[in-house]
Motif scaffolding. Structure first.
Motif, PDB file in Angstrom:
ATOM      1  N   TYR A   1     -30.117  65.977 -43.601  1.00 52.29           N
ATOM      2  CA  TYR A   1     -30.320  65.220 -44.919  1.00 52.29           C
ATOM      3  C   TYR A   1     -31.361  65.998 -45.790  1.00 52.29           C
ATOM      4  O   TYR A   1     -31.268  65.784 -46.937  1.00 52.29           O
ATOM      5  CB  TYR A   1     -30.594  63.809 -44.744  1.00 52.29           C
ATOM      6  CG  TYR A   1     -29.447  62.966 -44.250  1.00 52.29           C
ATOM      7  CD1 TYR A   1     -27.980  63.290 -44.145  1.00 52.29           C
ATOM      8  CD2 TYR A   1     -29.593  61.773 -43.473  1.00 52.29           C
ATOM      9  CE1 TYR A   1     -27.194  62.773 -43.498  1.00 52.29           C
ATOM     10  CE2 TYR A   1     -28.664  60.969 -42.945  1.00 52.29           C
ATOM     11  CZ  TYR A   1     -27.390  61.545 -43.079  1.00 52.29           C
ATOM     12  OH  TYR A   1     -25.990  60.703 -42.413  1.00 52.29           O
TER      13      TYR A   1
ATOM     14  N   ALA B   1     -21.311  69.489 -46.307  1.00 50.03           N
ATOM     15  CA  ALA B   1     -20.427  68.623 -47.137  1.00 50.03           C
ATOM     16  C   ALA B   1     -18.936  69.111 -47.300  1.00 50.03           C
ATOM     17  O   ALA B   1     -18.127  68.332 -46.968  1.00 50.03           O
ATOM     18  CB  ALA B   1     -21.223  68.253 -48.578  1.00 50.03           C
TER      19      ALA B   1
ATOM     20  N   LEU C   1     -17.508  68.670 -43.965  1.00 53.32           N
ATOM     21  CA  LEU C   1     -17.055  67.551 -43.757  1.00 53.32           C
ATOM     22  C   LEU C   1     -15.607  66.923 -44.484  1.00 53.32           C
ATOM     23  O   LEU C   1     -14.590  66.334 -43.948  1.00 53.32           O
ATOM     24  CB  LEU C   1     -18.089  66.381 -44.239  1.00 53.32           C
ATOM     25  CG  LEU C   1     -19.051  66.055 -43.355  1.00 53.32           C
ATOM     26  CD1 LEU C   1     -20.222  65.334 -44.017  1.00 53.32           C
ATOM     27  CD2 LEU C   1     -18.579  65.105 -42.116  1.00 53.32           C
ATOM     28  N   LEU C   2     -15.664  67.307 -45.814  1.00 52.53           N
ATOM     29  CA  LEU C   2     -14.390  67.134 -46.549  1.00 52.53           C
ATOM     30  C   LEU C   2     -13.100  67.876 -45.995  1.00 52.53           C
ATOM     31  O   LEU C   2     -12.152  67.311 -45.855  1.00 52.53           O
ATOM     32  CB  LEU C   2     -14.800  67.436 -47.956  1.00 52.53           C
ATOM     33  CG  LEU C   2     -15.529  66.456 -48.802  1.00 52.53           C
ATOM     34  CD1 LEU C   2     -16.030  67.149 -50.031  1.00 52.53           C
ATOM     35  CD2 LEU C   2     -14.913  65.273 -49.026  1.00 52.53           C
TER      36      LEU C   2
ATOM     37  N   VAL D   1     -16.728  58.616 -45.603  1.00 57.50           N
ATOM     38  CA  VAL D   1     -17.455  59.625 -45.807  1.00 57.50           C
ATOM     39  C   VAL D   1     -18.256  59.922 -46.758  1.00 57.50           C
ATOM     40  O   VAL D   1     -19.542  60.159 -47.206  1.00 57.50           O
ATOM     41  CB  VAL D   1     -16.691  61.119 -45.337  1.00 57.50           C
ATOM     42  CG1 VAL D   1     -17.576  62.482 -45.727  1.00 57.50           C
ATOM     43  CG2 VAL D   1     -16.427  61.156 -43.882  1.00 57.50           C
ATOM     44  N   CYS D   2     -17.438  59.614 -48.073  1.00 57.16           N
ATOM     45  CA  CYS D   2     -18.135  59.569 -49.302  1.00 57.16           C
ATOM     46  C   CYS D   2     -19.180  58.527 -49.600  1.00 57.16           C
ATOM     47  O   CYS D   2     -19.869  58.375 -50.584  1.00 57.16           O
ATOM     48  CB  CYS D   2     -16.925  59.608 -50.659  1.00 57.16           C
ATOM     49  SG  CYS D   2     -15.986  61.098 -50.565  1.00 57.16           S
TER      50      CYS D   2
ATOM     51  N   LEU E   1     -22.086  61.671 -47.217  1.00 53.00           N
ATOM     52  CA  LEU E   1     -22.168  62.669 -48.444  1.00 53.00           C
ATOM     53  C   LEU E   1     -23.326  62.426 -49.296  1.00 53.00           C
ATOM     54  O   LEU E   1     -24.088  63.256 -49.616  1.00 53.00           O
ATOM     55  CB  LEU E   1     -20.953  62.907 -49.108  1.00 53.00           C
ATOM     56  CG  LEU E   1     -19.807  63.478 -48.446  1.00 53.00           C
ATOM     57  CD1 LEU E   1     -18.331  63.797 -49.279  1.00 53.00           C
ATOM     58  CD2 LEU E   1     -20.255  64.965 -47.833  1.00 53.00           C
TER      59      LEU E   1
ATOM     60  N   LEU F   1     -26.059  64.994 -50.262  1.00 51.01           N
ATOM     61  CA  LEU F   1     -26.073  65.878 -51.664  1.00 51.01           C
ATOM     62  C   LEU F   1     -26.999  65.215 -52.822  1.00 51.01           C
ATOM     63  O   LEU F   1     -27.100  65.916 -53.944  1.00 51.01           O
ATOM     64  CB  LEU F   1     -24.746  65.863 -52.100  1.00 51.01           C
ATOM     65  CG  LEU F   1     -23.696  66.408 -51.109  1.00 51.01           C
ATOM     66  CD1 LEU F   1     -22.271  66.226 -51.700  1.00 51.01           C
ATOM     67  CD2 LEU F   1     -24.001  68.120 -50.959  1.00 51.01           C
TER      68      LEU F   1
ATOM     69  N   LEU G   1     -18.441  61.889 -56.433  1.00 52.52           N
ATOM     70  CA  LEU G   1     -18.766  61.068 -54.891  1.00 52.52           C
ATOM     71  C   LEU G   1     -18.372  59.701 -55.350  1.00 52.52           C
ATOM     72  O   LEU G   1     -17.887  58.701 -54.462  1.00 52.52           O
ATOM     73  CB  LEU G   1     -20.325  61.247 -54.887  1.00 52.52           C
ATOM     74  CG  LEU G   1     -20.504  62.542 -53.811  1.00 52.52           C
ATOM     75  CD1 LEU G   1     -21.854  62.420 -53.572  1.00 52.52           C
ATOM     76  CD2 LEU G   1     -19.595  62.283 -52.590  1.00 52.52           C
TER      77      LEU G   1
ATOM     78  N   THR H   1     -14.454  69.089 -53.438  1.00 52.98           N
ATOM     79  CA  THR H   1     -14.348  70.081 -52.718  1.00 52.98           C
ATOM     80  C   THR H   1     -14.418  71.772 -53.295  1.00 52.98           C
ATOM     81  O   THR H   1     -15.100  72.563 -52.853  1.00 52.98           O
ATOM     82  CB  THR H   1     -12.922  70.022 -51.682  1.00 52.98           C
ATOM     83  OG1 THR H   1     -12.848  68.920 -50.920  1.00 52.98           O
ATOM     84  CG2 THR H   1     -12.755  71.457 -50.905  1.00 52.98           C
TER      85      THR H   1
END
Length: 235
Positions: free
Chosen positions: A59, A70, A73-74, A163-164, A168, A172, A188, A209
């Motif tokens: 993080y 990130a 993950l997407l 996830v968002c 994320l 981010l 996001l 993405t």
């Protein structure tokens, strides 16, 4: 007739979740590109890699590392929703312990106990006969007195929204200069909005993405895609 106490149900539920956790990496092996740890043997003996780390340790990572994770993950969530095998994987819960990072920087699913799967080739609708039939395993997921939940209750956007919402932003937030950070935050917010239509969430995730791809760097720090990236037109 077997009498199940409350403790028996909890025990059976725990055992069933453990079996599912072991089966996923065996049915969908890492060698075929699925994002699970490698297992060997019919009993699922795990190859333990001491250099794996949970996502939460990243993080506070630098912007280029955060952007890379990130994006992974997407991409992972998207591939689990859309793949050549026609399976739809979805999460019922995600947290920082759901995902891990190998020593080469590659992200993987370290806890599959909250992962569900739908065979899209068989269709999403259940017949009336299937809906009426109850067994002990059906009761693990829902009250036996109520109707068996339809696969249609699982939304396409479900994993993306989680996830968002949960992961994320922690990766981010405040990592980039303006106007890039403003764009990331906007995408996001749209992606994390569970009240938006599936396509709206998917579109926001797609734009995020593409933005993250533009922030990727090609160096040996990202060993899982180096030196392949040197010969790619993206860089």
């Amino acid at each position: 007739h077997t009498h199940f106490t409350a403790y028996s149900w909890r025990l059976l539920f725990t055992v069933t979740r453990s079996i599912i956790f072991l089966l996923f990496p065996q049915i969908f092996p890492e060698a075929e590109g699925w994002p699970f740890p490698k297992y060997l043997g019919s009993c699922g003996r795990l190859i333990v890699t001491a250099s794996t780390r949970p996502l939460k340790e990243f993080y506070s990572s630098p912007p280029e590392v955060a952007a890379d994770l990130a994006l992974q993950l997407l991409s992972l969530v998207n591939s689990m929703r859309n793949n050549d095998m026609n399976y739809f994987f979805y999460f019922v819960h995600v947290d920082a312990g759901t995902f891990g990072i190998f020593n080469n920087g590659l992200l993987f699913i370290r806890d599959a106990s909250t992962l569900g799967i739908i065979d899209k080739q068989e269709g999403l609708q259940m017949t009336d006969e299937q809906q009426e039939y109850k067994d002990i395993f059906s009761c693990l997921a829902s009250d036996c007195q109520s109707a068996f939940p339809s696969c249609n209750s699982v939304k396409e956007k479900q994993s993306l929204v989680m996830v968002c919402q949960e992961l994320l932003p922690k990766l981010l937030k405040g990592k980039f200069l303006q106007p890039v950070q403003e764009k990331i935050d906007r995408f996001l917010r749209l992606c994390a909005d569970s009240f938006r239509a599936d396509q709206e969430v998917s579109d926001a995730a797609g734009k995020l993405t593409e933005l993250l791809k533009s922030l990727q760097s090609c160096d040996s720090h990202f060993a899982y895609r180096y030196p392949d990236c040197k010969y790619s037109d993206k860089y």
